[in-house]
Motif scaffolding. Structure first.
Motif, PDB file in Angstrom:
ATOM      1  N   GLY A  63       0.796  -1.226   0.000  1.00  0.00           N
ATOM      2  CA  GLY A  63       0.000   0.000   0.000  1.00  0.00           C
ATOM      3  C   GLY A  63       0.826   1.273   0.000  1.00  0.00           C
ATOM      4  N   TYR A  64       2.079   1.185  -0.420  1.00  0.00           N
ATOM      5  CA  TYR A  64       2.935   2.372  -0.443  1.00  0.00           C
ATOM      6  C   TYR A  64       2.583   3.265  -1.634  1.00  0.00           C
ATOM      7  CZ  TYR A  64       5.909   0.060   3.017  1.00  0.00           C
ATOM      8  OH  TYR A  64       6.371  -0.548   4.148  1.00  0.00           O
ATOM      9  N   SER A  65       2.763   4.566  -1.453  1.00  0.00           N
ATOM     10  CA  SER A  65       2.488   5.524  -2.528  1.00  0.00           C
ATOM     11  C   SER A  65       3.706   5.658  -3.434  1.00  0.00           C
ATOM     12  CB  SER A  65       2.115   6.887  -1.939  1.00  0.00           C
ATOM     13  OG  SER A  65       3.129   7.352  -1.065  1.00  0.00           O
ATOM     14  N   ILE A  66       3.439   5.694  -4.747  1.00  0.00           N
ATOM     15  CA  ILE A  66       4.516   5.771  -5.740  1.00  0.00           C
ATOM     16  C   ILE A  66       4.257   6.951  -6.667  1.00  0.00           C
ATOM     17  CG2 ILE A  66       5.744   4.565  -7.594  1.00  0.00           C
ATOM     18  CD1 ILE A  66       4.654   1.922  -6.403  1.00  0.00           C
ATOM     19  N   ALA A  67       5.250   7.819  -6.812  1.00  0.00           N
ATOM     20  CA  ALA A  67       5.176   8.923  -7.772  1.00  0.00           C
ATOM     21  C   ALA A  67       6.274   8.728  -8.809  1.00  0.00           C
ATOM     22  CB  ALA A  67       5.348  10.267  -7.065  1.00  0.00           C
ATOM     23  N   GLU A  68       6.140   9.407  -9.957  1.00  0.00           N
ATOM     24  CA  GLU A  68       7.107   9.205 -11.036  1.00  0.00           C
ATOM     25  C   GLU A  68       7.635  10.529 -11.586  1.00  0.00           C
ATOM     26  OE1 GLU A  68       6.055   5.039 -13.142  1.00  0.00           O
ATOM     27  OE2 GLU A  68       4.773   6.713 -13.758  1.00  0.00           O
ATOM     28  N   VAL A  69       8.912  10.505 -11.971  1.00  0.00           N
ATOM     29  CA  VAL A  69       9.563  11.632 -12.638  1.00  0.00           C
ATOM     30  C   VAL A  69      10.076  11.130 -13.993  1.00  0.00           C
ATOM     31  CG1 VAL A  69      11.574  13.163 -12.627  1.00  0.00           C
ATOM     32  CG2 VAL A  69      10.270  12.817 -10.523  1.00  0.00           C
ATOM     33  N   PRO A  70       9.672  11.762 -15.099  1.00  0.00           N
ATOM     34  CA  PRO A  70      10.206  11.351 -16.406  1.00  0.00           C
ATOM     35  C   PRO A  70      11.718  11.570 -16.459  1.00  0.00           C
ATOM     36  CG  PRO A  70       8.256  12.714 -16.674  1.00  0.00           C
ATOM     37  CD  PRO A  70       8.655  12.824 -15.235  1.00  0.00           C
ATOM     38  N   ILE A  71      12.443  10.556 -16.931  1.00  0.00           N
ATOM     39  CA  ILE A  71      13.900  10.661 -17.044  1.00  0.00           C
ATOM     40  C   ILE A  71      14.345  10.271 -18.443  1.00  0.00           C
ATOM     41  CG2 ILE A  71      14.304  10.147 -14.598  1.00  0.00           C
ATOM     42  CD1 ILE A  71      15.241   7.283 -15.602  1.00  0.00           C
ATOM     43  N   THR A  72      15.523  10.727 -18.826  1.00  0.00           N
ATOM     44  CA  THR A  72      16.156  10.262 -20.060  1.00  0.00           C
ATOM     45  C   THR A  72      17.210   9.234 -19.670  1.00  0.00           C
ATOM     46  OG1 THR A  72      17.589  12.224 -19.920  1.00  0.00           O
ATOM     47  CG2 THR A  72      15.741  12.298 -21.453  1.00  0.00           C
ATOM     48  N   PHE A  73      17.103   8.068 -20.251  1.00  0.00           N
ATOM     49  CA  PHE A  73      18.020   6.968 -19.986  1.00  0.00           C
ATOM     50  C   PHE A  73      19.014   6.907 -21.147  1.00  0.00           C
ATOM     51  CE2 PHE A  73      19.469   2.654 -20.490  1.00  0.00           C
ATOM     52  CZ  PHE A  73      19.623   2.145 -19.204  1.00  0.00           C
ATOM     53  N   VAL A  74      20.302   6.944 -20.834  1.00  0.00           N
ATOM     54  CA  VAL A  74      21.344   6.925 -21.866  1.00  0.00           C
ATOM     55  C   VAL A  74      22.148   5.639 -21.722  1.00  0.00           C
ATOM     56  CG1 VAL A  74      23.339   8.127 -22.827  1.00  0.00           C
ATOM     57  CG2 VAL A  74      21.461   9.434 -21.805  1.00  0.00           C
ATOM     58  N   ASP A  75      22.364   4.920 -22.826  1.00  0.00           N
ATOM     59  CA  ASP A  75      23.127   3.676 -22.771  1.00  0.00           C
ATOM     60  C   ASP A  75      24.542   3.957 -22.283  1.00  0.00           C
ATOM     61  OD1 ASP A  75      23.462   0.963 -22.998  1.00  0.00           O
ATOM     62  OD2 ASP A  75      24.033   1.022 -25.110  1.00  0.00           O
ATOM     63  N   ARG A  76      25.123   2.972 -21.601  1.00  0.00           N
ATOM     64  CA  ARG A  76      26.447   3.147 -20.997  1.00  0.00           C
ATOM     65  C   ARG A  76      27.479   3.602 -22.023  1.00  0.00           C
ATOM     66  NH1 ARG A  76      29.263  -0.069 -18.220  1.00  0.00           N
ATOM     67  NH2 ARG A  76      27.656  -1.119 -17.025  1.00  0.00           N
ATOM     68  N   ILE A  77      28.409   4.456 -21.556  1.00  0.00           N
ATOM     69  CA  ILE A  77      29.466   4.987 -22.417  1.00  0.00           C
ATOM     70  C   ILE A  77      30.682   4.066 -22.381  1.00  0.00           C
ATOM     71  CG2 ILE A  77      31.028   6.928 -22.779  1.00  0.00           C
ATOM     72  CD1 ILE A  77      28.865   8.719 -21.500  1.00  0.00           C
ATOM     73  N   TYR A  78      31.094   3.664 -21.172  1.00  0.00           N
ATOM     74  CA  TYR A  78      32.243   2.788 -21.001  1.00  0.00           C
ATOM     75  C   TYR A  78      31.787   1.431 -20.476  1.00  0.00           C
ATOM     76  CZ  TYR A  78      34.818   7.186 -21.223  1.00  0.00           C
ATOM     77  OH  TYR A  78      35.308   8.398 -21.613  1.00  0.00           O
ATOM     78  N   GLY A  79      32.468   0.364 -20.899  1.00  0.00           N
ATOM     79  CA  GLY A  79      32.146  -0.966 -20.410  1.00  0.00           C
ATOM     80  C   GLY A  79      31.079  -1.620 -21.270  1.00  0.00           C
ATOM     81  N   THR A  80      30.696  -2.825 -20.890  1.00  0.00           N
ATOM     82  CA  THR A  80      29.710  -3.574 -21.661  1.00  0.00           C
ATOM     83  C   THR A  80      28.473  -3.847 -20.818  1.00  0.00           C
ATOM     84  OG1 THR A  80      30.760  -5.657 -21.002  1.00  0.00           O
ATOM     85  CG2 THR A  80      31.450  -4.701 -23.103  1.00  0.00           C
ATOM     86  N   SER A  81      27.328  -3.940 -21.487  1.00  0.00           N
ATOM     87  CA  SER A  81      26.079  -4.229 -20.793  1.00  0.00           C
ATOM     88  C   SER A  81      26.117  -5.624 -20.202  1.00  0.00           C
ATOM     89  CB  SER A  81      24.907  -4.121 -21.772  1.00  0.00           C
ATOM     90  OG  SER A  81      23.714  -4.561 -21.152  1.00  0.00           O
ATOM     91  N   LYS A  82      25.489  -5.767 -19.017  1.00  0.00           N
ATOM     92  CA  LYS A  82      25.466  -7.060 -18.341  1.00  0.00           C
ATOM     93  C   LYS A  82      24.178  -7.832 -18.629  1.00  0.00           C
ATOM     94  CE  LYS A  82      28.395  -4.938 -14.823  1.00  0.00           C
ATOM     95  NZ  LYS A  82      28.346  -3.578 -15.292  1.00  0.00           N
TER      96      LYS A  82
END
Length: 241
Positions: free
Chosen positions: A202-221
């Motif tokens: 029963g917890y309250s959840i709010a949302e903020v729009p964000i821009t997600f940018v793919d990683r610059i260094y390293g590889t995705s897991k």
């Protein structure tokens, strides 16, 4: 400098992030300092072989032990246990969870905090799929997988949140502790289950729009094994919640 009377513990689980860590910490310090908020950054490194912990130690010397707290572990033990480990050492009454690979921009943290204060929300989650949120740097296949996973999650679990698979969030500390204690999943589905359990409590959840940018260094897991595990756990949650 003005504060809102709260302290924010920012958890940074790391594994092979030596190139990204100096940048993400510099950005966190920049935006938190500008907002006048009290904070600490807790780096939880899981035995990175690339020397991430050595970089973290250098950053601690630069920014101070009160700002950069190092709580490493010997091996890669998973996100859920990393958060539990970080919470044990957190001195703040709010917890911010953010990826160390620069896919989450710290400039949104003050926005999370402002919204939380306005509505006294238990959780504020970053969303890529509402308002002016979005994803940059992913190929079509990765976008399709993410959109598909999020759509299936929405249909099956009805979480009252538009982005179930993201991991950029602000929690009241006691709320995060209770959600983690309720979770049974590991890996990428863990973030999804956290919001499902929050809904159950029963917890309250709010949302903020964000821009997600793919990683610059390293590889995705993210790999085939993780996708199969995600599907299995999604069906488990559907059957049990």
């Amino acid at each position: 400098m003005p504060t809102n009377g709260h302290k924010y513990s920012i958890l940074l689980p790391t594994y092979n992030e030596k190139d990204n860590l100096p940048i993400i910490i510099w950005l966190i310090v920049k935006y938190m300092k500008a907002s006048g908020l009290e904070y600490e950054v807790i780096v939880i490194d899981d035995g990175s072989p690339d020397g991430t912990l050595d970089v973290a130690k250098d950053l601690q010397k630069i920014y101070g032990e009160d700002r950069i707290v190092l709580k490493p572990r010997g091996s890669k033990l998973g996100l859920g246990t990393a958060y539990i480990h970080g919470i044990k050492h957190a001195t703040g009454d709010f917890i911010v969870i953010i990826d160390a690979d620069l896919s989450h921009h710290p400039k949104f943290i003050p926005e999370f905090i402002k919204l939380q204060q306005e509505g006294n929300y238990d959780i504020v989650s970053g969303t890529r799929y509402a308002g002016n949120g979005g994803v940059f740097g992913w190929d079509f296949k990765r976008k399709l997988i993410s959109r598909g996973a999020n759509f299936l999650s929405q249909v099956l679990l009805r979480p009252n949140a538009s982005d179930l698979t993201g991991s950029f969030r602000l929690y009241k500390k006691d709320v995060l502790e209770k959600c983690i204690a309720s979770c049974v999943s590991k890996g990428y589905v863990f973030q999804m289950e956290m919001l499902v359990r929050a809904r159950q409590h029963g917890y309250s959840i709010a949302e903020v729009p964000i821009t997600f940018v793919d990683r610059i260094y390293g590889t995705s897991k993210l790999g085939g094994t993780e996708i199969v595990q995600f599907a299995k756990n999604l069906l488990y949650l559907f059957a049990t919640t």
